[in-house]
Design a protein around this motif. Structure first.
Motif, PDB file in Angstrom:
ATOM      1  N   ASP A   1     -25.515 -45.182 -28.113  1.00  0.00           N
ATOM      2  CA  ASP A   1     -25.599 -45.775 -26.676  1.00  0.00           C
ATOM      3  C   ASP A   1     -25.139 -44.712 -25.928  1.00  0.00           C
ATOM      4  O   ASP A   1     -23.963 -44.529 -25.424  1.00  0.00           O
ATOM      5  N   TRP A   2     -26.179 -43.698 -25.693  1.00  0.00           N
ATOM      6  CA  TRP A   2     -25.924 -42.611 -24.583  1.00  0.00           C
ATOM      7  C   TRP A   2     -25.185 -43.133 -23.249  1.00  0.00           C
ATOM      8  O   TRP A   2     -24.558 -42.344 -22.460  1.00  0.00           O
ATOM      9  N   THR A   3     -25.675 -44.245 -22.836  1.00  0.00           N
ATOM     10  CA  THR A   3     -25.004 -44.875 -21.417  1.00  0.00           C
ATOM     11  C   THR A   3     -23.585 -44.775 -21.408  1.00  0.00           C
ATOM     12  O   THR A   3     -23.101 -45.348 -20.350  1.00  0.00           O
ATOM     13  N   ARG A   4     -23.154 -44.822 -22.573  1.00  0.00           N
ATOM     14  CA  ARG A   4     -21.517 -44.870 -22.681  1.00  0.00           C
ATOM     15  C   ARG A   4     -20.809 -43.607 -22.780  1.00  0.00           C
ATOM     16  O   ARG A   4     -19.577 -43.523 -23.331  1.00  0.00           O
ATOM     17  N   VAL A   5     -21.572 -42.497 -22.882  1.00  0.00           N
ATOM     18  CA  VAL A   5     -21.137 -41.109 -23.234  1.00  0.00           C
ATOM     19  C   VAL A   5     -21.087 -40.613 -21.955  1.00  0.00           C
ATOM     20  O   VAL A   5     -21.919 -40.424 -21.142  1.00  0.00           O
ATOM     21  N   ASN A   6     -19.833 -39.663 -21.546  1.00  0.00           N
ATOM     22  CA  ASN A   6     -19.791 -38.742 -20.390  1.00  0.00           C
ATOM     23  C   ASN A   6     -19.743 -37.511 -21.019  1.00  0.00           C
ATOM     24  O   ASN A   6     -19.026 -37.125 -22.019  1.00  0.00           O
TER      25      ASN A   6
ATOM     26  N   PHE B   1     -28.011 -32.100 -21.567  1.00  0.00           N
ATOM     27  CA  PHE B   1     -28.029 -32.978 -20.480  1.00  0.00           C
ATOM     28  C   PHE B   1     -29.157 -33.736 -19.982  1.00  0.00           C
ATOM     29  O   PHE B   1     -29.003 -34.964 -19.669  1.00  0.00           O
ATOM     30  N   ASN B   2     -30.427 -33.294 -20.119  1.00  0.00           N
ATOM     31  CA  ASN B   2     -31.541 -33.913 -19.669  1.00  0.00           C
ATOM     32  C   ASN B   2     -32.275 -34.533 -20.890  1.00  0.00           C
ATOM     33  O   ASN B   2     -33.417 -35.217 -20.511  1.00  0.00           O
ATOM     34  N   LYS B   3     -31.847 -34.594 -21.856  1.00  0.00           N
ATOM     35  CA  LYS B   3     -32.525 -35.123 -23.047  1.00  0.00           C
ATOM     36  C   LYS B   3     -32.190 -36.706 -23.443  1.00  0.00           C
ATOM     37  O   LYS B   3     -32.999 -37.424 -24.068  1.00  0.00           O
TER      38      LYS B   3
ATOM     39  N   LYS C   1     -23.864 -41.581 -19.296  1.00  0.00           N
ATOM     40  CA  LYS C   1     -23.500 -42.278 -18.069  1.00  0.00           C
ATOM     41  C   LYS C   1     -23.105 -41.411 -17.210  1.00  0.00           C
ATOM     42  O   LYS C   1     -23.635 -41.700 -15.917  1.00  0.00           O
ATOM     43  N   ASN C   2     -22.423 -39.954 -17.423  1.00  0.00           N
ATOM     44  CA  ASN C   2     -22.147 -39.100 -16.392  1.00  0.00           C
ATOM     45  C   ASN C   2     -22.253 -37.656 -17.021  1.00  0.00           C
ATOM     46  O   ASN C   2     -21.845 -37.489 -18.063  1.00  0.00           O
ATOM     47  N   VAL C   3     -22.929 -37.035 -16.164  1.00  0.00           N
ATOM     48  CA  VAL C   3     -22.986 -35.407 -16.712  1.00  0.00           C
ATOM     49  C   VAL C   3     -22.063 -34.768 -15.590  1.00  0.00           C
ATOM     50  O   VAL C   3     -22.365 -34.847 -14.465  1.00  0.00           O
ATOM     51  N   TYR C   4     -21.252 -34.138 -15.998  1.00  0.00           N
ATOM     52  CA  TYR C   4     -20.189 -33.380 -14.980  1.00  0.00           C
ATOM     53  C   TYR C   4     -20.339 -31.748 -15.386  1.00  0.00           C
ATOM     54  O   TYR C   4     -19.843 -31.341 -16.062  1.00  0.00           O
TER      55      TYR C   4
END
Length: 255
Positions: A69-74, A101-103, A107-110
């Motif tokens: 679940d990449w939507t929970r990974v920063n 990062f674009n793949k 949740k967030n890319v800093y």
């Protein structure tokens, strides 16, 4: 394709694989399991990435994974050049955007961005690091033994900072030419920003992927040398959960 050797050096696990591609895919498989385990325990997971050709095989396999679940990974990155133009393909954020990062839908890319000012960006990124303690670090080792841009001479095992500006040594800059990231030494920036050694060591889990013959001397020093800032990667031997992944070329002096 196989795991041809596995052993411990102090606390660090070392794995040598028969082929570079298999090294990358095997490291990715273990990283995927690690991320799943963390996501079973935490609502969000914070991951920091190295940007280098040595990471390509690993990142290719990691970003194929659909069960995370990449939507929970920063996502964050270890380092960045200072002084390159915004559209420069040599910027590490460009590499990471293309390769990770674009793949996947983080949740967030800093991302680090030093176009508008160094001091301001160091302060901003320090706040990000404080607010998002690192769970997993995906890193490599430089030809001079650096981790991130903590070269010999600027690496500080007791650093009080989380991120800092550094002057790159010539061996580090020459590696960028050897890796075909730049055409000549003169093109390589002389300064960069890097997360510090204690920040990397604060990660709960460290995956360190180091293929290629150009890294063989650094690998030998990492494994056989004294734990010292003269070879910053040796500090990984003190981490409670770090694994060094090698191919036959990078491991040729220790097989």
């Amino acid at each position: 394709m196989s795991l041809i050797k596995e052993f411990m050096v102090d606390k660090m696990n070392v794995k040598v694989y028969s082929e570079r591609e298999f090294m990358g895919s095997s490291a990715a498989k273990e990283a995927i399991e690690c991320l799943k385990e963390l996501l079973d325990k935490k609502e969000e997971v914070n991951v920091i990435f190295a940007a280098a050709p040595s990471q390509s095989e690993f990142l290719l396999e990691l970003t194929k994974e659909k069960s995370i679940d990449w939507t929970r990974v920063n996502a964050m990155h270890l380092d960045e050049y200072i002084g390159l133009e915004k559209d420069s393909k040599q910027r590490f954020v460009h590499f990471l955007n293309e390769n990770v990062f674009n793949k996947v839908p983080f949740k967030n890319v800093y991302s680090m961005d030093f176009i508008k000012g160094v001091r301001e960006e160091l302060s901003r990124y320090e706040s990000i690091l404080k607010n998002n303690p690192i769970d997993v670090a995906f890193i490599g080792i430089g030809e001079n033994g650096h981790i991130a841009f903590n070269d010999p001479g600027v690496a500080d095992f007791q650093d009080k900072l989380l991120i800092k500006e550094v002057i790159l040594d010539e061996a580090c800059r020459q590696q960028q030419v050897n890796d075909k990231c730049f055409d000549s030494l003169e093109e390589v920036p002389k300064t960069a920003a890097t997360v510090t050694v204690p920040l990397i060591m604060s990660a709960k889990r460290i995956f360190c992927m180091v293929p290629a013959a150009t890294k063989a001397n650094a690998v030998k020093r990492t494994i056989d040398g004294d734990i010292s800032e003269d070879c910053p990667s040796t500090i990984l031997r003190n981490h409670d959960n770090a694994t060094l992944y090698l191919d036959p070329d990078s491991a040729k002096h220790i097989l």
